[in-house]
Motif scaffolding. Sequence first.
Motif, PDB file in Angstrom:
ATOM      1  N   THR A  32       0.851  -1.187   0.000  1.00 24.33           N
ATOM      2  CA  THR A  32       0.000   0.000   0.000  1.00 24.33           C
ATOM      3  C   THR A  32       0.885   1.235   0.000  1.00 24.33           C
ATOM      4  OG1 THR A  32      -0.196   0.200   2.407  1.00 24.33           O
ATOM      5  CG2 THR A  32      -1.821  -1.192   1.287  1.00 24.33           C
ATOM      6  N   PHE A  33       0.338   2.301  -0.563  1.00 24.64           N
ATOM      7  CA  PHE A  33       1.014   3.586  -0.589  1.00 24.64           C
ATOM      8  C   PHE A  33      -0.003   4.652  -0.208  1.00 24.64           C
ATOM      9  CE2 PHE A  33       1.738   7.620  -2.725  1.00 24.64           C
ATOM     10  CZ  PHE A  33       3.000   7.949  -2.234  1.00 24.64           C
ATOM     11  N   THR A  34       0.399   5.564   0.662  1.00 28.05           N
ATOM     12  CA  THR A  34      -0.430   6.706   1.017  1.00 28.05           C
ATOM     13  C   THR A  34       0.362   7.969   0.735  1.00 28.05           C
ATOM     14  OG1 THR A  34      -1.494   5.426   2.766  1.00 28.05           O
ATOM     15  CG2 THR A  34      -1.757   7.828   2.841  1.00 28.05           C
ATOM     16  N   GLY A  35      -0.183   8.817  -0.123  1.00 31.23           N
ATOM     17  CA  GLY A  35       0.444  10.098  -0.429  1.00 31.23           C
ATOM     18  C   GLY A  35      -0.165  11.186   0.433  1.00 31.23           C
ATOM     19  N   LEU A  36       0.689  12.109   0.867  1.00 32.30           N
ATOM     20  CA  LEU A  36       0.267  13.226   1.700  1.00 32.30           C
ATOM     21  C   LEU A  36       0.528  14.545   0.983  1.00 32.30           C
ATOM     22  CD1 LEU A  36       1.912  12.097   5.075  1.00 32.30           C
ATOM     23  CD2 LEU A  36      -0.405  11.606   4.270  1.00 32.30           C
ATOM     24  N   VAL A  37      -0.228  15.569   1.342  1.00 30.97           N
ATOM     25  CA  VAL A  37      -0.005  16.907   0.812  1.00 30.97           C
ATOM     26  C   VAL A  37       1.270  17.448   1.461  1.00 30.97           C
ATOM     27  CG1 VAL A  37      -0.887  19.265   0.661  1.00 30.97           C
ATOM     28  CG2 VAL A  37      -2.479  17.321   0.504  1.00 30.97           C
ATOM     29  N   ARG A  38       2.231  17.802   0.626  1.00 29.50           N
ATOM     30  CA  ARG A  38       3.468  18.406   1.131  1.00 29.50           C
ATOM     31  C   ARG A  38       3.215  19.862   1.502  1.00 29.50           C
ATOM     32  NH1 ARG A  38       6.276  15.543  -3.662  1.00 29.50           N
ATOM     33  NH2 ARG A  38       5.224  17.220  -4.750  1.00 29.50           N
ATOM     34  N   SER A  88      -5.522  20.455   3.403  1.00 31.87           N
ATOM     35  CA  SER A  88      -4.487  21.122   4.181  1.00 31.87           C
ATOM     36  C   SER A  88      -3.166  20.369   4.044  1.00 31.87           C
ATOM     37  CB  SER A  88      -4.879  21.154   5.660  1.00 31.87           C
ATOM     38  OG  SER A  88      -6.092  21.832   5.833  1.00 31.87           O
ATOM     39  N   ASN A  89      -2.079  21.039   4.367  1.00 30.27           N
ATOM     40  CA  ASN A  89      -0.778  20.379   4.375  1.00 30.27           C
ATOM     41  C   ASN A  89      -0.826  19.136   5.262  1.00 30.27           C
ATOM     42  OD1 ASN A  89       0.145  22.458   2.816  1.00 30.27           O
ATOM     43  ND2 ASN A  89       1.197  23.522   4.465  1.00 30.27           N
ATOM     44  N   PHE A  90      -0.160  18.093   4.816  1.00 26.42           N
ATOM     45  CA  PHE A  90      -0.020  16.809   5.508  1.00 26.42           C
ATOM     46  C   PHE A  90      -1.290  15.964   5.497  1.00 26.42           C
ATOM     47  CE2 PHE A  90       2.722  19.981   7.672  1.00 26.42           C
ATOM     48  CZ  PHE A  90       3.926  19.593   7.107  1.00 26.42           C
ATOM     49  N   SER A  91      -2.345  16.412   4.811  1.00 25.04           N
ATOM     50  CA  SER A  91      -3.560  15.606   4.673  1.00 25.04           C
ATOM     51  C   SER A  91      -3.293  14.435   3.728  1.00 25.04           C
ATOM     52  CB  SER A  91      -4.695  16.443   4.083  1.00 25.04           C
ATOM     53  OG  SER A  91      -5.046  17.501   4.915  1.00 25.04           O
ATOM     54  N   GLN A  92      -4.005  13.346   3.944  1.00 23.92           N
ATOM     55  CA  GLN A  92      -3.939  12.222   3.018  1.00 23.92           C
ATOM     56  C   GLN A  92      -4.589  12.649   1.708  1.00 23.92           C
ATOM     57  OE1 GLN A  92      -4.169   8.291   5.696  1.00 23.92           O
ATOM     58  NE2 GLN A  92      -6.122   9.310   5.500  1.00 23.92           N
ATOM     59  N   ILE A  93      -3.931  12.336   0.586  1.00 26.03           N
ATOM     60  CA  ILE A  93      -4.461  12.751  -0.709  1.00 26.03           C
ATOM     61  C   ILE A  93      -4.744  11.554  -1.614  1.00 26.03           C
ATOM     62  CG2 ILE A  93      -2.165  13.157  -1.696  1.00 26.03           C
ATOM     63  CD1 ILE A  93      -3.354  15.530  -3.216  1.00 26.03           C
ATOM     64  N   VAL A  94      -3.914  10.504  -1.523  1.00 27.03           N
ATOM     65  CA  VAL A  94      -4.099   9.347  -2.396  1.00 27.03           C
ATOM     66  C   VAL A  94      -3.701   8.076  -1.655  1.00 27.03           C
ATOM     67  CG1 VAL A  94      -1.795   9.585  -3.440  1.00 27.03           C
ATOM     68  CG2 VAL A  94      -3.586   8.388  -4.705  1.00 27.03           C
ATOM     69  N   TRP A  95      -4.420   6.994  -1.953  1.00 24.35           N
ATOM     70  CA  TRP A  95      -4.113   5.669  -1.407  1.00 24.35           C
ATOM     71  C   TRP A  95      -4.153   4.672  -2.553  1.00 24.35           C
ATOM     72  CZ3 TRP A  95      -6.340   0.829  -1.211  1.00 24.35           C
ATOM     73  CH2 TRP A  95      -5.832  -0.074  -0.275  1.00 24.35           C
TER      74      TRP A  95
END
Length: 155
Positions: A32-38, A88-95
Amino acid sequence: MFARVSDTDFNQQRLYDELVAGCAASPGGIVTFTGLVRDFNDNGKIDGLSLEHYPPMTEHAMRSLAEQAISRFALTNAGIVHRVGHLSNFSQIVWVGCAASHRASAFDAACYIMDTLKTAVPLWKKEFQNGTGHWVKAKASDADASLAWMKDNDR
């Protein structure tokens, strides 16, 4: 297989459970991969972002991408969730989740999905700096990463 766009946050454990429950065969590996807002871009600090999409087109493109990954990497299941709206910054954006008989296939499929997502799925991103929003242009590096998968079917 699942692929969806959401304007609300997601729960990684629930997505993992959904991925496992939908496996066509017993997986030997799950990636699994979780992308966060930088909180930064090439020009410095950002104050969040906003993503827009065209729902029927975006959801169809994400389903198609998941189906391609299942076929290409012999996955037992795959899932993609991408958020839209203000984040917001550091929010989860993609899984992204990939289940396969062997770990290498699951890793490769997750990389393939992430590398292809930015060029194959219609999502438009606006970053905010100092109260002003700026649309993010497509990056050559994203196109190169996606193109590499097309050139090298054995990758």
